[in-house]
Structure formats: C-alpha cells, structure tokens
Design a protein around this motif. Sequence first.
Motif, PDB file in Angstrom:
ATOM      1  N   TYR A 139     -17.351  -1.081  -1.869  1.00 50.62           N
ATOM      2  CA  TYR A 139     -17.066  -2.230  -2.795  1.00 50.62           C
ATOM      3  C   TYR A 139     -15.712  -2.617  -2.557  1.00 50.62           C
ATOM      4  O   TYR A 139     -14.836  -1.904  -2.306  1.00 50.62           O
ATOM      5  N   SER A 140     -15.538  -4.052  -2.544  1.00 51.60           N
ATOM      6  CA  SER A 140     -14.104  -4.795  -2.085  1.00 51.60           C
ATOM      7  C   SER A 140     -13.810  -5.666  -3.502  1.00 51.60           C
ATOM      8  O   SER A 140     -14.414  -6.392  -3.769  1.00 51.60           O
ATOM      9  N   THR A 141     -12.250  -5.383  -3.754  1.00 48.06           N
ATOM     10  CA  THR A 141     -11.947  -6.503  -4.401  1.00 48.06           C
ATOM     11  C   THR A 141     -10.628  -7.188  -3.664  1.00 48.06           C
ATOM     12  O   THR A 141      -9.818  -6.365  -3.229  1.00 48.06           O
ATOM     13  N   ASP A 142     -10.527  -8.313  -3.670  1.00 46.59           N
ATOM     14  CA  ASP A 142      -9.421  -9.089  -3.099  1.00 46.59           C
ATOM     15  C   ASP A 142      -8.838 -10.062  -4.092  1.00 46.59           C
ATOM     16  O   ASP A 142      -9.600 -11.000  -4.348  1.00 46.59           O
ATOM     17  N   VAL A 143      -7.258  -9.713  -4.591  1.00 50.61           N
ATOM     18  CA  VAL A 143      -6.962 -10.607  -5.416  1.00 50.61           C
ATOM     19  C   VAL A 143      -5.947 -11.460  -4.673  1.00 50.61           C
ATOM     20  O   VAL A 143      -5.144 -10.678  -3.870  1.00 50.61           O
ATOM     21  N   GLU A 144      -6.004 -12.820  -4.547  1.00 55.70           N
ATOM     22  CA  GLU A 144      -5.056 -13.558  -3.856  1.00 55.70           C
ATOM     23  C   GLU A 144      -3.704 -13.121  -4.013  1.00 55.70           C
ATOM     24  O   GLU A 144      -3.017 -12.902  -5.551  1.00 55.70           O
ATOM     25  N   GLY A 145      -2.874 -13.022  -2.830  1.00 57.15           N
ATOM     26  CA  GLY A 145      -1.566 -12.621  -3.140  1.00 57.15           C
ATOM     27  C   GLY A 145      -1.087 -11.113  -3.045  1.00 57.15           C
ATOM     28  O   GLY A 145      -0.218 -10.663  -3.091  1.00 57.15           O
ATOM     29  N   ASP A 147      -2.639  -6.810  -2.006  1.00 56.92           N
ATOM     30  CA  ASP A 147      -3.470  -6.042  -1.082  1.00 56.92           C
ATOM     31  C   ASP A 147      -4.767  -5.847  -1.853  1.00 56.92           C
ATOM     32  O   ASP A 147      -5.213  -5.824  -2.897  1.00 56.92           O
ATOM     33  N   SER A 148      -5.804  -5.903  -0.793  1.00 59.62           N
ATOM     34  CA  SER A 148      -7.166  -5.919  -0.987  1.00 59.62           C
ATOM     35  C   SER A 148      -7.430  -4.168  -1.368  1.00 59.62           C
ATOM     36  O   SER A 148      -6.764  -3.594  -0.752  1.00 59.62           O
ATOM     37  N   THR A 149      -8.459  -3.898  -1.946  1.00 60.33           N
ATOM     38  CA  THR A 149      -9.049  -2.509  -2.030  1.00 60.33           C
ATOM     39  C   THR A 149     -10.187  -2.429  -1.677  1.00 60.33           C
ATOM     40  O   THR A 149     -11.421  -3.484  -1.599  1.00 60.33           O
ATOM     41  N   LEU A 150     -10.668  -1.275  -0.927  1.00 59.61           N
ATOM     42  CA  LEU A 150     -12.044  -0.923  -0.520  1.00 59.61           C
ATOM     43  C   LEU A 150     -12.324   0.307  -0.876  1.00 59.61           C
ATOM     44  O   LEU A 150     -11.475   1.177  -0.513  1.00 59.61           O
ATOM     45  N   VAL A 151     -13.517   0.389  -1.601  1.00 65.12           N
ATOM     46  CA  VAL A 151     -13.873   1.711  -2.322  1.00 65.12           C
ATOM     47  C   VAL A 151     -15.256   2.169  -1.829  1.00 65.12           C
ATOM     48  O   VAL A 151     -16.036   1.199  -1.735  1.00 65.12           O
TER      49      VAL A 151
END
Length: 162
Positions: A139-145, A147-151
């Motif tokens: 699962y990945s979350t990318d918030v503009e501006g 760091d993105s997360t990858l779990v």
Amino acid sequence: TAIVESVGDDVSRKQVKAVIDALQSVASGTFRSRGVQAVWRYARGGYSGGVALGYNQRRFFAPPVVGFSIDGATDRSYSAQAFLAKRLSENSGVEGSVYANLFDSGVLNAPDVLGLGAAASYYYNFSKRLSATGSLGLYSTDVEGFDSTLVGAAQAGVRYSF
C-alpha cells in the motif's frame, strides 16, 4: 459562555471565546455532495472478477472563521478498484485486488493525496467450519509536497465457525 467565565488568568477570555466559536463553526459546517459509482462484476467457471469506478464532489457551506474558511471550497475524489478470484479446488482459491484513489481537497495550497494498493490471498477450507487464509499486500500513500509512504503487510489466520 460558562467556559469563558471560568477561565483563569493564563488565557484570556477573548482567546477561549475565539476557540469555542471556531469549534462551533466546524460543527455547523455543511456540504452538498454529488457523485457517481459504477460497478461491474463477473463470475463464470471458477473465476470471478469485478471493476468499480467512482467520483465524488463536496461543496462546503460554513460560517467564516477569522483567518480560515472553507466556505465555497469544493473537494473531489476519484477511485478505481478491481479484483480477480480463481477457485483452485472445491476447498481452495486465490484472490487478488488493486485500488487507486485521488483526493483533491479544494482548499487553497492544500496538497492532493494519491493512494495505491494491491493485495493477494490464498484460502483453504479444511471443513465446513474450519478455514485458513494467508495474504500479502502493498500500500502506498503520496501526499503532494511530502515524502510518500510504502507499507507491506502479511497476514495469516485460521477461522473456526460455530
């Protein structure tokens, strides 16, 4: 008002009243929501699958707060999902799914948020009451501006139904 009257010397009554007014405006904010969802599902021969697409828009109506207001802001979210499953035998099967969603808050200078994910699982039914499942997901979350997360996630479970 009773809270404002019992405030000590550390915090001014005016500051407390401003916080209370801000919280009341959050509670009284409303929005109009519009959207559409489309779902398609298929099942034949030991296979099943499906696809879903969605769009939602909310327009906010809120009393103004000093320094910040969401009155008139419009947020939008888009989503897509798909799954595929295959029965391997009378007692076992595999399943997989993917999703993507994008959220645009509509608030000035607020970042967009992109979420992506995929998962796969295997299940086995030992009997009518006892089954086991194992699954893996990414699962990945990318918030503009930011760091993105990858779990990554792994799960195993056994279930007994009474």
